[in-house]
Write a protein that holds these residues in place. Structure first.
Motif, PDB file in Angstrom:
ATOM      1  N   GLN A 126       0.756  -1.498   0.235  1.00 38.98           N
ATOM      2  CA  GLN A 126       0.419   0.043  -0.112  1.00 38.98           C
ATOM      3  C   GLN A 126       0.668   1.345  -0.034  1.00 38.98           C
ATOM      4  OE1 GLN A 126      -3.604   0.118  -0.071  1.00 38.98           O
ATOM      5  NE2 GLN A 126      -2.891   2.107  -0.860  1.00 38.98           N
ATOM      6  N   MET A 127       1.560   1.283   1.273  1.00 37.61           N
ATOM      7  CA  MET A 127       2.799   2.547   0.769  1.00 37.61           C
ATOM      8  C   MET A 127       3.578   2.491  -0.677  1.00 37.61           C
ATOM      9  SD  MET A 127       4.194   4.933   1.927  1.00 37.61           S
ATOM     10  CE  MET A 127       3.306   4.475   3.854  1.00 37.61           C
ATOM     11  N   ARG A 128       4.315   1.470  -1.157  1.00 37.83           N
ATOM     12  CA  ARG A 128       4.515   1.383  -2.417  1.00 37.83           C
ATOM     13  C   ARG A 128       3.575   2.249  -3.627  1.00 37.83           C
ATOM     14  NH1 ARG A 128       8.919  -1.236  -3.609  1.00 37.83           N
ATOM     15  NH2 ARG A 128       8.692  -1.471  -6.042  1.00 37.83           N
ATOM     16  N   GLN A 129       2.409   1.817  -3.454  1.00 36.53           N
ATOM     17  CA  GLN A 129       0.961   2.278  -4.648  1.00 36.53           C
ATOM     18  C   GLN A 129       1.055   4.242  -4.215  1.00 36.53           C
ATOM     19  OE1 GLN A 129      -1.797  -0.225  -3.487  1.00 36.53           O
ATOM     20  NE2 GLN A 129      -1.120  -1.620  -5.053  1.00 36.53           N
ATOM     21  N   ASP A 130       0.883   3.818  -2.316  1.00 33.33           N
ATOM     22  CA  ASP A 130       0.402   5.541  -2.046  1.00 33.33           C
ATOM     23  C   ASP A 130       1.707   6.334  -2.770  1.00 33.33           C
ATOM     24  OD1 ASP A 130      -1.612   4.654  -1.194  1.00 33.33           O
ATOM     25  OD2 ASP A 130      -1.108   5.060   0.649  1.00 33.33           O
ATOM     26  N   LEU A 131       3.156   6.020  -3.554  1.00 35.57           N
ATOM     27  CA  LEU A 131       4.726   6.544  -3.467  1.00 35.57           C
ATOM     28  C   LEU A 131       3.980   7.091  -4.895  1.00 35.57           C
ATOM     29  CD1 LEU A 131       7.039   5.853  -0.793  1.00 35.57           C
ATOM     30  CD2 LEU A 131       6.046   7.998  -1.057  1.00 35.57           C
ATOM     31  N   THR A 132       3.752   6.000  -5.408  1.00 35.38           N
ATOM     32  CA  THR A 132       3.987   6.223  -6.533  1.00 35.38           C
ATOM     33  C   THR A 132       3.064   6.934  -7.498  1.00 35.38           C
ATOM     34  OG1 THR A 132       4.518   3.971  -7.354  1.00 35.38           O
ATOM     35  CG2 THR A 132       2.989   4.056  -9.286  1.00 35.38           C
ATOM     36  N   ALA A 133       0.901   6.413  -6.867  1.00 39.08           N
ATOM     37  CA  ALA A 133       0.285   7.468  -7.473  1.00 39.08           C
ATOM     38  C   ALA A 133       0.536   8.979  -6.919  1.00 39.08           C
ATOM     39  CB  ALA A 133      -1.033   7.918  -6.335  1.00 39.08           C
ATOM     40  N   ALA A 134       1.612   9.392  -5.974  1.00 41.46           N
ATOM     41  CA  ALA A 134       0.773  10.902  -5.417  1.00 41.46           C
ATOM     42  C   ALA A 134       2.904  11.252  -6.542  1.00 41.46           C
ATOM     43  CB  ALA A 134       2.840  11.068  -3.718  1.00 41.46           C
ATOM     44  N   ASP A 139      11.608  14.983  -2.309  1.00 47.09           N
ATOM     45  CA  ASP A 139      10.746  15.512  -1.545  1.00 47.09           C
ATOM     46  C   ASP A 139       8.932  16.202  -0.728  1.00 47.09           C
ATOM     47  OD1 ASP A 139      12.751  16.212   0.865  1.00 47.09           O
ATOM     48  OD2 ASP A 139      13.569  17.611  -0.127  1.00 47.09           O
ATOM     49  N   GLN A 140       8.835  16.412  -2.803  1.00 46.31           N
ATOM     50  CA  GLN A 140       7.208  16.929  -2.244  1.00 46.31           C
ATOM     51  C   GLN A 140       6.672  15.145  -2.480  1.00 46.31           C
ATOM     52  OE1 GLN A 140       8.643  18.756  -6.293  1.00 46.31           O
ATOM     53  NE2 GLN A 140       8.115  21.095  -5.171  1.00 46.31           N
ATOM     54  N   ILE A 141       7.085  14.400  -3.638  1.00 46.76           N
ATOM     55  CA  ILE A 141       6.357  13.013  -3.633  1.00 46.76           C
ATOM     56  C   ILE A 141       6.298  12.403  -2.008  1.00 46.76           C
ATOM     57  CG2 ILE A 141       6.735  11.039  -4.602  1.00 46.76           C
ATOM     58  CD1 ILE A 141       8.755  12.058  -6.434  1.00 46.76           C
ATOM     59  N   ALA A 142       7.489  12.664  -0.843  1.00 50.08           N
ATOM     60  CA  ALA A 142       7.401  12.266   0.427  1.00 50.08           C
ATOM     61  C   ALA A 142       5.607  12.897   1.149  1.00 50.08           C
ATOM     62  CB  ALA A 142       8.583  12.115   1.051  1.00 50.08           C
ATOM     63  N   ALA A 143       6.014  14.384   0.527  1.00 44.48           N
ATOM     64  CA  ALA A 143       4.887  15.101   1.727  1.00 44.48           C
ATOM     65  C   ALA A 143       3.903  14.706   1.061  1.00 44.48           C
ATOM     66  CB  ALA A 143       5.282  16.341   1.075  1.00 44.48           C
ATOM     67  N   ALA A 203       2.212  12.312  -0.003  1.00 42.86           N
ATOM     68  CA  ALA A 203       2.000  10.798  -0.238  1.00 42.86           C
ATOM     69  C   ALA A 203       1.851  10.751   1.636  1.00 42.86           C
ATOM     70  CB  ALA A 203       3.341   9.755  -0.006  1.00 42.86           C
ATOM     71  N   GLY A 204       1.879  11.585   2.497  1.00 42.02           N
ATOM     72  CA  GLY A 204       2.220  11.612   3.759  1.00 42.02           C
ATOM     73  C   GLY A 204       3.343  11.092   4.820  1.00 42.02           C
ATOM     74  N   VAL A 205       3.803  10.779   4.172  1.00 44.70           N
ATOM     75  CA  VAL A 205       5.295  10.120   5.036  1.00 44.70           C
ATOM     76  C   VAL A 205       6.983  10.831   4.857  1.00 44.70           C
ATOM     77  CG1 VAL A 205       3.929   8.048   4.394  1.00 44.70           C
ATOM     78  CG2 VAL A 205       6.047   9.086   2.789  1.00 44.70           C
ATOM     79  N   ALA A 206       7.810  10.727   5.446  1.00 42.57           N
ATOM     80  CA  ALA A 206       9.229  11.399   5.249  1.00 42.57           C
ATOM     81  C   ALA A 206      10.148  10.904   4.108  1.00 42.57           C
ATOM     82  CB  ALA A 206       9.875  11.323   6.546  1.00 42.57           C
ATOM     83  N   ARG A 207      11.239  11.671   4.192  1.00 42.99           N
ATOM     84  CA  ARG A 207      11.808  11.175   2.761  1.00 42.99           C
ATOM     85  C   ARG A 207      12.434  10.216   3.034  1.00 42.99           C
ATOM     86  NH1 ARG A 207      15.105  14.417  -0.828  1.00 42.99           N
ATOM     87  NH2 ARG A 207      17.565  13.133  -0.963  1.00 42.99           N
ATOM     88  N   ARG A 208      13.049  10.280   4.336  1.00 41.97           N
ATOM     89  CA  ARG A 208      13.473   8.642   4.506  1.00 41.97           C
ATOM     90  C   ARG A 208      12.754   7.757   3.999  1.00 41.97           C
ATOM     91  NH1 ARG A 208      13.051  10.840   9.688  1.00 41.97           N
ATOM     92  NH2 ARG A 208      11.743   9.524  10.942  1.00 41.97           N
TER      93      ARG A 208
END
Length: 280
Positions: free
Chosen positions: A16-24, A40-44, A46-51
Protein backbone atom coordinates in the motif's frame (compact mmCIF):
# COMPACT_ATOMS: atom_id res chain seq x y z
CA UNK A 1 9.89 -17.71 6.55
CA UNK A 2 7.03 -16.07 8.42
CA UNK A 3 3.66 -16.52 6.74
CA UNK A 4 1.18 -15.78 9.52
CA UNK A 5 -1.41 -13.00 9.69
CA UNK A 6 1.16 -10.50 10.97
CA UNK A 7 3.51 -11.16 8.07
CA UNK A 8 0.73 -10.88 5.51
CA UNK A 9 -0.48 -7.65 7.10
CA UNK A 10 3.03 -6.18 6.95
CA UNK A 11 3.36 -7.18 3.30
CA UNK A 12 0.01 -5.57 2.52
CA UNK A 13 1.11 -2.38 4.28
CA UNK A 14 4.36 -2.27 2.30
CA UNK A 15 2.44 -2.75 -0.94
CA UNK A 16 0.00 0.00 0.00
CA UNK A 17 2.84 2.41 0.80
CA UNK A 18 4.52 1.71 -2.55
CA UNK A 19 1.23 2.35 -4.32
CA UNK A 20 0.67 5.57 -2.37
CA UNK A 21 4.13 6.86 -3.24
CA UNK A 22 3.66 5.92 -6.90
CA UNK A 23 0.30 7.68 -7.06
CA UNK A 24 1.75 10.81 -5.44
CA UNK A 25 4.71 10.84 -7.83
CA UNK A 26 2.52 10.40 -10.90
CA UNK A 27 0.15 13.15 -9.78
CA UNK A 28 3.00 15.62 -9.20
CA UNK A 29 4.76 14.72 -12.46
CA UNK A 30 1.53 15.29 -14.37
CA UNK A 31 0.63 18.59 -12.72
CA UNK A 32 3.95 20.38 -12.22
CA UNK A 33 6.38 18.48 -14.44
CA UNK A 34 8.90 15.68 -13.94
CA UNK A 35 12.02 17.84 -13.66
CA UNK A 36 10.32 20.26 -11.26
CA UNK A 37 9.23 17.53 -8.84
CA UNK A 38 11.48 16.53 -5.96
CA UNK A 39 11.58 13.45 -3.75
CA UNK A 40 10.69 15.66 -0.77
CA UNK A 41 7.53 16.78 -2.53
CA UNK A 42 6.54 13.22 -3.38
CA UNK A 43 7.07 12.09 0.20
CA UNK A 44 5.10 15.04 1.55
CA UNK A 45 2.22 14.38 -0.84
CA UNK A 46 2.10 10.77 0.37
CA UNK A 47 2.23 11.92 4.00
CA UNK A 48 5.61 10.34 4.86
CA UNK A 49 9.18 11.47 5.51
CA UNK A 50 11.92 11.61 2.86
CA UNK A 51 13.74 8.66 4.45
CA UNK A 52 10.57 6.59 4.15
CA UNK A 53 10.52 7.21 0.39
CA UNK A 54 14.05 5.85 0.06
CA UNK A 55 13.09 2.73 1.96
CA UNK A 56 10.92 1.83 -1.04
CA UNK A 57 12.56 3.46 -4.06
CA UNK A 58 16.09 4.47 -5.02
CA UNK A 59 15.01 7.45 -7.14
CA UNK A 60 11.93 9.39 -8.19
CA UNK A 61 11.78 7.78 -11.63
CA UNK A 62 11.85 4.34 -10.03
CA UNK A 63 8.60 5.21 -8.25
CA UNK A 64 6.85 5.08 -11.62
CA UNK A 65 7.92 1.44 -12.12
CA UNK A 66 7.26 0.00 -8.65
CA UNK A 67 6.65 -3.65 -9.48
CA UNK A 68 9.32 -4.60 -12.01
CA UNK A 69 11.93 -5.80 -9.50
CA UNK A 70 9.49 -8.25 -7.95
CA UNK A 71 8.16 -9.30 -11.34
CA UNK A 72 11.67 -9.92 -12.67
CA UNK A 73 12.37 -12.25 -9.75
CA UNK A 74 9.07 -14.04 -10.33
CA UNK A 75 9.85 -14.49 -14.03
CA UNK A 76 13.36 -15.78 -13.26
CA UNK A 77 11.87 -18.33 -10.86
CA UNK A 78 9.38 -19.42 -13.53
CA UNK A 79 12.18 -20.01 -16.04
CA UNK A 80 14.28 -21.90 -13.51
CA UNK A 81 11.43 -24.20 -12.50
CA UNK A 82 10.17 -24.98 -16.04
CA UNK A 83 10.06 -28.62 -17.04
CA UNK A 84 12.97 -29.58 -19.35
CA UNK A 85 10.53 -31.21 -21.79
CA UNK A 86 8.53 -28.01 -22.32
CA UNK A 87 9.31 -26.09 -25.48
CA UNK A 88 11.70 -23.28 -24.48
CA UNK A 89 9.81 -20.62 -26.41
CA UNK A 90 6.60 -21.57 -24.61
CA UNK A 91 8.41 -21.06 -21.30
CA UNK A 92 9.56 -17.60 -22.37
CA UNK A 93 6.03 -16.72 -23.47
CA UNK A 94 4.72 -17.76 -20.07
CA UNK A 95 7.38 -15.60 -18.49
CA UNK A 96 6.51 -12.42 -20.35
CA UNK A 97 2.84 -13.02 -19.59
CA UNK A 98 3.68 -12.43 -15.92
CA UNK A 99 4.76 -8.91 -16.93
CA UNK A 100 1.52 -8.36 -18.80
CA UNK A 101 -0.50 -9.46 -15.78
CA UNK A 102 1.37 -6.96 -13.65
CA UNK A 103 0.06 -4.14 -15.85
CA UNK A 104 -3.41 -5.67 -16.26
CA UNK A 105 -3.88 -5.98 -12.49
CA UNK A 106 -4.14 -2.16 -12.19
CA UNK A 107 -5.47 -0.96 -15.56
CA UNK A 108 -6.25 2.62 -14.50
CA UNK A 109 -2.78 3.12 -13.01
CA UNK A 110 -1.15 1.49 -16.04
CA UNK A 111 -3.00 3.76 -18.47
CA UNK A 112 -2.05 6.87 -16.47
CA UNK A 113 1.58 5.70 -16.33
CA UNK A 114 1.62 5.14 -20.09
CA UNK A 115 0.30 8.63 -20.78
CA UNK A 116 2.88 10.15 -18.43
CA UNK A 117 5.82 8.19 -19.90
CA UNK A 118 4.93 9.40 -23.39
CA UNK A 119 5.41 12.99 -22.19
CA UNK A 120 8.68 12.58 -20.25
CA UNK A 121 11.82 11.47 -22.17
CA UNK A 122 13.63 10.50 -18.95
CA UNK A 123 10.85 8.08 -18.06
CA UNK A 124 10.86 6.59 -21.57
CA UNK A 125 14.57 5.92 -21.20
CA UNK A 126 13.94 4.30 -17.85
CA UNK A 127 11.24 2.11 -19.38
CA UNK A 128 13.60 0.98 -22.14
CA UNK A 129 16.19 0.01 -19.52
CA UNK A 130 13.58 -1.96 -17.59
CA UNK A 131 12.41 -3.83 -20.70
CA UNK A 132 15.99 -4.76 -21.63
CA UNK A 133 16.34 -6.65 -18.33
CA UNK A 134 13.59 -9.07 -19.35
CA UNK A 135 15.08 -9.48 -22.81
CA UNK A 136 18.51 -10.36 -21.40
CA UNK A 137 16.93 -12.83 -18.98
CA UNK A 138 15.06 -14.60 -21.79
CA UNK A 139 18.13 -14.67 -24.04
CA UNK A 140 20.22 -16.35 -21.32
CA UNK A 141 17.46 -18.88 -20.71
CA UNK A 142 17.12 -19.79 -24.40
CA UNK A 143 20.87 -20.17 -24.81
CA UNK A 144 20.90 -22.51 -21.83
CA UNK A 145 18.18 -24.66 -23.41
CA UNK A 146 20.01 -25.45 -26.63
CA UNK A 147 21.09 -29.10 -26.41
CA UNK A 148 23.24 -31.08 -28.81
CA UNK A 149 20.59 -33.82 -28.95
CA UNK A 150 17.89 -31.50 -30.23
CA UNK A 151 16.98 -31.23 -33.89
CA UNK A 152 18.26 -28.11 -35.59
CA UNK A 153 17.45 -26.46 -38.92
CA UNK A 154 19.68 -27.47 -41.86
CA UNK A 155 22.87 -25.44 -41.93
CA UNK A 156 22.56 -24.34 -38.32
CA UNK A 157 26.00 -23.87 -36.78
CA UNK A 158 25.56 -25.68 -33.49
CA UNK A 159 27.49 -23.96 -30.73
CA UNK A 160 28.33 -21.04 -33.01
CA UNK A 161 26.81 -17.72 -33.91
CA UNK A 162 23.50 -19.28 -34.93
CA UNK A 163 22.70 -20.30 -31.34
CA UNK A 164 23.19 -16.83 -29.93
CA UNK A 165 21.46 -15.24 -32.92
CA UNK A 166 18.30 -17.34 -32.58
CA UNK A 167 18.23 -16.87 -28.80
CA UNK A 168 18.53 -13.09 -29.06
CA UNK A 169 16.08 -12.76 -31.96
CA UNK A 170 13.50 -15.02 -30.29
CA UNK A 171 13.75 -13.20 -26.96
CA UNK A 172 13.52 -9.82 -28.67
CA UNK A 173 10.50 -10.97 -30.69
CA UNK A 174 8.61 -12.13 -27.59
CA UNK A 175 9.33 -8.88 -25.75
CA UNK A 176 8.45 -6.77 -28.80
CA UNK A 177 5.15 -8.64 -29.22
CA UNK A 178 4.35 -8.07 -25.56
CA UNK A 179 5.11 -4.36 -25.86
CA UNK A 180 3.03 -4.03 -29.03
CA UNK A 181 0.00 -5.73 -27.47
CA UNK A 182 0.41 -3.84 -24.20
CA UNK A 183 0.62 -0.42 -25.90
CA UNK A 184 -2.43 -1.18 -28.03
CA UNK A 185 -4.35 -2.17 -24.90
CA UNK A 186 -3.21 0.95 -23.04
CA UNK A 187 -4.20 3.22 -25.94
CA UNK A 188 -7.64 1.60 -25.76
CA UNK A 189 -7.91 2.69 -22.13
CA UNK A 190 -7.08 -0.71 -20.66
CA UNK A 191 -10.15 -2.39 -22.15
CA UNK A 192 -10.32 -5.76 -23.88
CA UNK A 193 -8.92 -9.26 -23.36
CA UNK A 194 -5.25 -8.40 -23.45
CA UNK A 195 -4.08 -11.94 -22.59
CA UNK A 196 -5.95 -13.37 -25.58
CA UNK A 197 -4.31 -10.76 -27.81
CA UNK A 198 -0.90 -11.73 -26.45
CA UNK A 199 -1.57 -15.44 -26.96
CA UNK A 200 -2.35 -14.73 -30.62
CA UNK A 201 0.93 -12.87 -31.05
CA UNK A 202 2.78 -15.83 -29.50
CA UNK A 203 1.34 -18.16 -32.13
CA UNK A 204 2.63 -15.87 -34.85
CA UNK A 205 6.11 -15.86 -33.30
CA UNK A 206 6.18 -19.63 -32.85
CA UNK A 207 5.31 -20.16 -36.49
CA UNK A 208 7.94 -17.65 -37.61
CA UNK A 209 10.97 -18.53 -35.49
CA UNK A 210 10.30 -22.10 -34.31
CA UNK A 211 8.26 -23.83 -37.06
CA UNK A 212 9.46 -27.27 -35.95
CA UNK A 213 9.95 -27.86 -32.23
CA UNK A 214 13.16 -29.46 -30.96
CA UNK A 215 13.11 -33.25 -30.60
CA UNK A 216 11.21 -34.27 -27.48
CA UNK A 217 10.12 -30.73 -26.70
CA UNK A 218 6.44 -30.26 -26.06
CA UNK A 219 3.91 -27.55 -25.59
CA UNK A 220 2.71 -27.27 -22.02
CA UNK A 221 0.64 -30.41 -21.44
CA UNK A 222 1.06 -31.74 -25.01
CA UNK A 223 3.78 -33.89 -26.54
CA UNK A 224 4.98 -32.47 -29.85
CA UNK A 225 6.71 -34.66 -32.41
CA UNK A 226 6.52 -35.07 -36.20
CA UNK A 227 3.31 -36.88 -37.04
CA UNK A 228 1.94 -36.69 -33.48
CA UNK A 229 -1.75 -36.09 -32.98
CA UNK A 230 -2.27 -36.34 -29.23
CA UNK A 231 -4.76 -34.57 -27.05
CA UNK A 232 -4.71 -30.81 -27.55
CA UNK A 233 -3.29 -31.01 -31.11
CA UNK A 234 -5.71 -29.80 -33.78
CA UNK A 235 -5.91 -31.41 -37.23
CA UNK A 236 -4.46 -28.21 -38.67
CA UNK A 237 -1.46 -28.50 -36.30
CA UNK A 238 -0.95 -32.12 -37.36
CA UNK A 239 -1.13 -31.16 -41.01
CA UNK A 240 1.45 -28.44 -40.50
CA UNK A 241 3.83 -30.80 -38.68
CA UNK A 242 3.38 -33.48 -41.35
CA UNK A 243 4.10 -30.98 -44.11
CA UNK A 244 7.22 -29.75 -42.36
CA UNK A 245 8.51 -33.30 -41.82
CA UNK A 246 7.67 -34.62 -45.29
CA UNK A 247 10.33 -36.49 -47.24
CA UNK A 248 12.83 -34.27 -49.11
CA UNK A 249 12.02 -35.98 -52.41
CA UNK A 250 8.53 -34.54 -52.69
CA UNK A 251 7.60 -31.69 -55.00
CA UNK A 252 7.00 -28.20 -53.72
CA UNK A 253 3.49 -26.71 -53.76
CA UNK A 254 2.98 -22.94 -53.69
CA UNK A 255 -0.43 -21.49 -52.84
CA UNK A 256 -1.60 -17.96 -52.08
CA UNK A 257 -3.88 -16.87 -49.22
CA UNK A 258 -4.81 -13.61 -47.54
CA UNK A 259 -2.93 -12.93 -44.31
CA UNK A 260 -6.24 -12.36 -42.50
CA UNK A 261 -7.81 -15.60 -43.76
CA UNK A 262 -8.78 -18.20 -41.11
CA UNK A 263 -6.38 -21.12 -40.80
CA UNK A 264 -9.11 -23.55 -41.87
CA UNK A 265 -9.57 -21.62 -45.12
CA UNK A 266 -5.83 -21.73 -45.84
CA UNK A 267 -5.71 -25.48 -45.18
CA UNK A 268 -8.73 -26.05 -47.45
CA UNK A 269 -7.06 -24.10 -50.27
CA UNK A 270 -3.93 -26.23 -49.93
CA UNK A 271 -5.98 -29.42 -50.02
CA UNK A 272 -7.82 -28.20 -53.11
CA UNK A 273 -4.53 -27.34 -54.80
CA UNK A 274 -3.16 -30.79 -53.98
CA UNK A 275 -6.29 -32.46 -55.29
CA UNK A 276 -5.99 -30.54 -58.55
CA UNK A 277 -2.31 -31.46 -58.85
CA UNK A 278 -3.04 -35.17 -58.36
CA UNK A 279 -5.61 -35.24 -61.20
CA UNK A 280 -3.19 -33.85 -63.78
Amino acid sequence: MESGPGSRRAAAQRLQMRQDLTAAAMQLFATQGYEETTVDQIAAAAGVARRTFFRYFRSKEEAIFPDHDDTLVRVADLLASAEPEEHPLDVVCRGIKEVLRMYASTPDMSVARYQLIRQVPALREREIAVVSRYERLFTRYLLGRFDAAEQTPPGWQRGGDDDSMLAEVSAAAVVAAHNHVLRRWLRAGGHGDVEAQLDHSFEVIRGTFWPTPPSGARRRGTTVAPGANGDGVTPEDSAAVSALSASPGGEVLITVARTDAPLETVVDSIRAALAGRNTV
